[in-house]
Write an enzyme that holds these catalytic residues in place. Structure first.
Site, PDB file in Angstrom:
ATOM      1  N   GLU A 204       9.855   7.468  -2.921  1.00  9.65           N
ATOM      2  CA  GLU A 204       8.840   6.406  -2.897  1.00  9.65           C
ATOM      3  C   GLU A 204       8.447   6.093  -1.457  1.00  9.65           C
ATOM      4  O   GLU A 204       9.163   6.447  -0.525  1.00  9.65           O
ATOM      5  CB  GLU A 204       9.417   5.109  -3.508  1.00  9.65           C
ATOM      6  CG  GLU A 204       9.911   5.277  -4.916  1.00  9.65           C
ATOM      7  CD  GLU A 204      10.549   3.997  -5.477  1.00  9.65           C
ATOM      8  OE1 GLU A 204      10.605   2.974  -4.755  1.00  9.65           O
ATOM      9  OE2 GLU A 204      10.986   4.043  -6.635  1.00  9.65           O
TER      10      GLU A 204
ATOM     11  N   CYS B 185     -18.277   5.335  43.623  1.00  9.99           N
ATOM     12  CA  CYS B 185     -16.908   5.013  43.221  1.00  9.99           C
ATOM     13  C   CYS B 185     -16.188   6.278  42.750  1.00  9.99           C
ATOM     14  O   CYS B 185     -16.643   6.965  41.841  1.00  9.99           O
ATOM     15  CB  CYS B 185     -16.944   3.979  42.102  1.00  9.99           C
ATOM     16  SG  CYS B 185     -15.334   3.573  41.423  1.00  9.99           S
TER      17      CYS B 185
ATOM     18  N   ASP C 272     -17.588 -13.471 -14.199  1.00  6.85           N
ATOM     19  CA  ASP C 272     -17.802 -14.859 -13.782  1.00  6.85           C
ATOM     20  C   ASP C 272     -18.254 -15.730 -14.949  1.00  6.85           C
ATOM     21  O   ASP C 272     -17.822 -16.870 -15.095  1.00  6.85           O
ATOM     22  CB  ASP C 272     -18.839 -14.931 -12.654  1.00  6.85           C
ATOM     23  CG  ASP C 272     -18.314 -14.285 -11.379  1.00  6.85           C
ATOM     24  OD1 ASP C 272     -17.083 -14.059 -11.297  1.00  6.85           O
ATOM     25  OD2 ASP C 272     -19.128 -13.997 -10.477  1.00  6.85           O
TER      26      ASP C 272
ATOM     27  N   LYS D 193      13.375   6.462   7.652  1.00  6.26           N
ATOM     28  CA  LYS D 193      12.276   5.875   8.427  1.00  6.26           C
ATOM     29  C   LYS D 193      11.434   6.888   9.189  1.00  6.26           C
ATOM     30  O   LYS D 193      11.873   8.013   9.415  1.00  6.26           O
ATOM     31  CB  LYS D 193      12.879   4.891   9.436  1.00  6.26           C
ATOM     32  CG  LYS D 193      13.556   3.713   8.780  1.00  6.26           C
ATOM     33  CD  LYS D 193      12.782   2.476   9.065  1.00  6.26           C
ATOM     34  CE  LYS D 193      13.548   1.264   8.585  1.00  6.26           C
ATOM     35  NZ  LYS D 193      13.224   0.073   9.313  1.00  6.26           N
TER      36      LYS D 193
ATOM     37  N   ILE E 120      18.889  -2.134   1.552  1.00  2.00           N
ATOM     38  CA  ILE E 120      18.955  -0.708   1.394  1.00  2.00           C
ATOM     39  C   ILE E 120      19.417  -0.090   2.700  1.00  2.00           C
ATOM     40  O   ILE E 120      19.031  -0.531   3.773  1.00  2.00           O
ATOM     41  CB  ILE E 120      17.553  -0.225   0.928  1.00  2.00           C
ATOM     42  CG1 ILE E 120      17.581   1.155   0.360  1.00  2.00           C
ATOM     43  CG2 ILE E 120      16.543  -0.357   1.985  1.00  2.00           C
ATOM     44  CD1 ILE E 120      16.306   1.436  -0.423  1.00  2.00           C
TER      45      ILE E 120
ATOM     46  N   LYS F  83       8.071   3.451   1.591  1.00 10.28           N
ATOM     47  CA  LYS F  83       8.712   2.188   1.969  1.00 10.28           C
ATOM     48  C   LYS F  83       7.624   1.271   2.507  1.00 10.28           C
ATOM     49  O   LYS F  83       7.182   1.412   3.650  1.00 10.28           O
ATOM     50  CB  LYS F  83       9.812   2.414   2.998  1.00 10.28           C
ATOM     51  CG  LYS F  83      10.622   1.146   3.240  1.00 10.28           C
ATOM     52  CD  LYS F  83      11.872   1.419   4.046  1.00 10.28           C
ATOM     53  CE  LYS F  83      12.789   0.210   4.095  1.00 10.28           C
ATOM     54  NZ  LYS F  83      12.147  -0.983   4.639  1.00 10.28           N
TER      55      LYS F  83
HETATM   56  S1  IVH Z   1      14.353  -0.691  -3.196  1.00  6.37           S
HETATM   57  C1  IVH Z   1      18.425  -1.519  -4.194  1.00  6.37           C
HETATM   58  N1  IVH Z   1      12.062   0.474  -2.726  1.00  6.37           N
HETATM   59  O1  IVH Z   1      12.738  -2.477   1.917  1.00  6.37           O
HETATM   60  C2  IVH Z   1      17.252  -1.210  -3.373  1.00  6.37           C
HETATM   61  N2  IVH Z   1      12.698  -1.318  -1.303  1.00  6.37           N
HETATM   62  O2  IVH Z   1      16.061  -3.365   2.257  1.00  6.37           O
HETATM   63  C3  IVH Z   1      16.388  -2.363  -3.195  1.00  6.37           C
HETATM   64  N3  IVH Z   1      11.046  -1.871   0.426  1.00  6.37           N
HETATM   65  O3  IVH Z   1      13.324  -5.719   1.640  1.00  6.37           O
HETATM   66  C4  IVH Z   1      15.120  -2.092  -2.518  1.00  6.37           C
HETATM   67  N4  IVH Z   1       9.568  -0.343  -0.136  1.00  6.37           N
HETATM   68  O4  IVH Z   1      11.233  -5.117   0.507  1.00  6.37           O
HETATM   69  C5  IVH Z   1      12.917  -0.483  -2.338  1.00  6.37           C
HETATM   70  N5  IVH Z   1      10.013   1.596  -2.445  1.00  6.37           N
HETATM   71  C6  IVH Z   1      10.886   0.626  -2.073  1.00  6.37           C
HETATM   72  C7  IVH Z   1      10.617  -0.231  -0.989  1.00  6.37           C
HETATM   73  C8  IVH Z   1      11.559  -1.196  -0.624  1.00  6.37           C
HETATM   74  C9  IVH Z   1       9.841  -1.333   0.682  1.00  6.37           C
HETATM   75  C10 IVH Z   1      11.653  -2.964   1.214  1.00  6.37           C
HETATM   76  C11 IVH Z   1      12.156  -4.090   0.379  1.00  6.37           C
HETATM   77  C12 IVH Z   1      13.460  -4.509   0.983  1.00  6.37           C
HETATM   78  C13 IVH Z   1      13.730  -3.454   1.987  1.00  6.37           C
HETATM   79  C14 IVH Z   1      15.031  -2.766   1.650  1.00  6.37           C
END
Ligand code: IVH
Length: 682
Positions: free
Chosen positions: A111, A439, A29, A321, A75, A113
């Site tokens: 990774e 009850c 700060d 998913k 994706i 999602k």
């Molecule tokens: S790669 C070419 N990696 O999922 C691939 N997307 O349709 C481009 N998302 O809206 C996306 N985690 O916001 C990628 N580890 C990840 C992700 C990710 C979340 C979301 C992204 C996009 C949707 C893919």
């Protein structure tokens, strides 16, 4: 000024991205203020990427459009939630690449999602110049002002970053930040603030905050970021980075200051992808943020180029998913359930939906006030959430017109089970049935509470059996349990003689118990296991608490002398034992042979250690932990679970861990078993 900026950039990276603060907040700060003062004096020397510019700019009317230099792809999703999702993807990749069955496994990056909003961050000459949403993939919206407010996003890159760099990733809100935000909102609403609301889920809140026209508001929403890709980057020929693999590129992004999830990892072939999907699946509920699946990407960028795209989806990546934890469905009705303490819970009856891995047809609305706050009415489309083993709940209403007038839900004035009056105390959010053990709903719950392991531990007395016993009017009160015979039990549905005998044995064994278990089992409001123990220790005998007649029951003042008993608890205990029907139940249970050993009232026993707080850690040579605790508590000391400045002593045995370190750090005296015994003999 430049030196201050460098220091502030570096400290905020350590703080926001690495989660490892390098200086105390006060130092940060002070540096910040110093820079602000200099900038006020020399306004011509404020670069747009100055740390003081995170919140700046005016509210907009609309967002400017941004054409992405490299389209932001979507994706492909494997709708299949089972392991075969990974197998299908791997098989497709191998086929496209012309790999034979005996060729080695393809290397992937696995990774998370993240469930947020995709963002493209553009840096020129190392400065953040533009941030844009994905939009339709070709054209997004310029949300630079808002994105700047996110502490985890670097405003400036180190010198080895290329002249042009676009980083792609997800803006999200952590669950903790989301809960805190809602907590604050609830306080505002309670204080009478107009136009405030609570938020439905982290995803929508994050997306809403990014697309907020006033950056000052975005700045108040705690947002986070993870990088998972890139867009335009200075080409190798012009001195840009020579990325060979996706993974190496992510590590480089991390070295430039971008948060990359620690759960991003390499995986060889379908087998390791499946293992990843499974292991993340089991940890999903414990992650600090929401995810809706995992993403697999071919690691080699050369192979990615070879695989190419179909329309807007790369052939080298797929999303796999998990069952959604939130679903939309319709409210068919609102029922009221009655719990053990008579609490009335409004429960939404739903058009059945598959959510969180099972079909859900009921979801809790918690209480009347939550229901009103969310504005749920019959016929509404709502979002239902079921995460882990938590009871499914209605999180909010999906906005939309109501086609007909639907009256607001009202709490019934009479209990739907027994018809007794429904009451609500001042300052209480819950409505209750006043019927008590009259009850049937409360009776069932009361019996289950009495029978549970931590109370009377009656083996074989489960929910189904209790339903039958109460509904068939075989058991009306707790003492009726001990009057059950082989004939009446075997007469019940699906009850073989052998299991009937087991229940009777369980009941017989439960007669021999302890006072704390019995007190807890009675189900007195606010009396949990710990309070039951405190009561037993303090008074020694049940009669001391009950008195011979209702007017001799322990007074509120006497109860207040018990360790950890406050006015609300004292009142509840006092009232309970003043009720003739409760006293009758206790007497009958005793007459049925329920017994325990009574002790001396601690009130009269000396309490040499009153006022001391002791923490136990590690294994003592001869005393068990429970034993040590009992000895200390009998002597009046309080036994706590964690060490603080207020701790009087830490008793440490073998393999004592962090609590011992903490004690040393705070200078709390440490005792071994001998020391403890000496303390007790004082
Ligand atoms: S790669 C070419 N990696 O999922 C691939 N997307 O349709 C481009 N998302 O809206 C996306 N985690 O916001 C990628 N580890 C990840 C992700 C990710 C979340 C979301 C992204 C996009 C949707 C893919």
């Amino acid at each position: 000024m430049e030196e201050l900026r460098e220091q502030l950039h570096s400290h905020s990276h350590s703080y926001y991205v690495l989660d490892r603060p390098t200086v105390p907040d006060a130092v940060y700060d002070a540096l910040f203020k110093e820079l602000e003062a200099l900038e006020a004096k020399y306004p011509d020397f404020i670069p747009p990427d100055s740390p003081t510019r995170r919140v700046s700019g005016k509210a907009l009317d609309v967002f400017a459009k941004v054409r992405h230099k490299v389209p932001m792809l979507s994706i492909r999703t494997e709708t299949d939630i089972e392991a075969s999702g990974a197998q299908n993807f791997d098989a497709r990749v191998r086929k496209e690449l012309g790999l034979s069955d005996d060729a080695p496994p393809v290397e992937y990056v696995a990774e998370l999602k993240f469930d947020g909003l995709a963002i493209n961050l553009r840096y020129e000459q190392g400065s953040l110049v533009q941030a844009a949403t994905r939009g339709d993939g070709e054209i997004g919206e310029d949300v630079t002002q808002n994105i700047r407010t996110i502490g985890q996003i670097p405003l400036r890159l180190p010198a080895d970053a290329p002249p042009v760099l676009e980083v792609r990733g997800e803006v999200y809100m952590s669950r903790k930040d989301f809960d805190r935000l809602n907590e604050r909102q609830r306080e505002k609403i309670a204080a009478g603030a107009k136009g405030e609301k609570t938020y439905i889920n982290p995803r929508n809140t994050a997306a809403g905050a990014v697309r907020q026209l006033d950056p000052a508001i975005t700045a108040q929403r705690p947002l986070s970021f993870f990088a998972y890709g890139w867009g335009e980057v200075t080409p190798v020929e012009q001195g840009g980075p020579d990325f060979q693999t996706h993974y190496a590129a992510l590590l480089t992004l991390r070295s430039w200051g971008f948060p990359v999830s620690a759960r991003t990892q390499l995986a060889q072939g379908a087998t390791e992808l499946i293992a990843y999907h499974q292991s993340v699946g089991t940890e999903r509920d414990q992650l600090p943020f929401d995810i809706d699946g995992v993403v697999y990407k071919v690691n080699s960028l050369a192979l990615q180029r070879q695989l190419g795209f179909v329309t807007r989806e790369p052939r080298w990546a797929v999303a796999h998913k998990y069952p959604a934890q939130e679903q939309m469905t319709k409210v068919l009705g609102i029922d009221v359930q009655v719990g053990r303490t008579g609490k009335l819970t409004p429960v939404a009856r739903l058009d059945p939906v598959f959510v969180g891995g099972t079909t859900v047809s009921n979801a809790t609305l918690h209480n009347l006030f939550e229901l009103r706050r969310k504005g749920v009415r019959v016929g509404d489309t709502v979002i239902v959430r079921r995460a882990g083993d938590v009871i499914p709940e209605v999180v909010g209403v999906v906005p939309g017109p109501r086609h007909a007038y639907v009256p607001n839900f009202r709490m019934p004035r009479h209990c739907p089970i027994c018809g007794s009056a429904v009451t609500r105390e001042k300052q209480e959010v819950n409505h209750r049935c006043s019927g008590g053990l009259f009850c049937a709903a409360q009776r069932k719950q009361a019996i289950l509470h009495y029978a549970q392991r931590r109370a009377m531990d009656i083996e074989g007395l489960g929910e189904k059996l209790v339903d039958q016993l109460v509904e068939g009017q075989v058991v009306k009160t707790l003492p009726d349990l001990y009057r059950l015979g082989l004939t009446s039990l075997s007469a019940l549905d699906r009850m073989a003689e052998k299991s009937a005998q087991n229940v009777l044995d369980g009941l017989a064994q439960s007669r021999q118990t302890t006072l704390p278990r019995f007190l807890f089992g009675l189900g007195i409001r606010h009396v949990g296991e710990a309070t039951a123990k405190d009561l037993a220790r303090h008074f020694g005998a049940l009669d001391a608490i009950m008195g011979a007649t209702p007017d001799q029951a322990a007074s509120v003042a006497q109860l207040l002398e018990v360790n950890d008993v406050g006015p609300i608890v004292a009142e509840a205990i006092h009232t309970f034992f003043q009720q003739p029907h409760n006293r009758e139940v206790v007497e009958q249970l005793r007459a049925c042979g329920v017994h325990w050993e009574e002790g001396e009232p601690a009130a009269r026993a000396p309490q040499p250690l009153a006022g001391l707080t002791v923490v136990l850690t590690g294994t003592l040579p001869t005393l068990g932990r429970e034993e040590a605790k009992e000895l200390l508590e009998t002597a009046g000391a309080k036994v706590a679970g964690s060490v603080s400045k207020k701790t009087s002593y830490v008793v440490a045995g073998a393999e004592a861990g962090s609590k011992l370190d903490k004690a040393r750090e705070l200078g709390v005296p440490v005792l071994d078993e001998a020391g403890l015994r000496e303390l007790l003999s004082r």
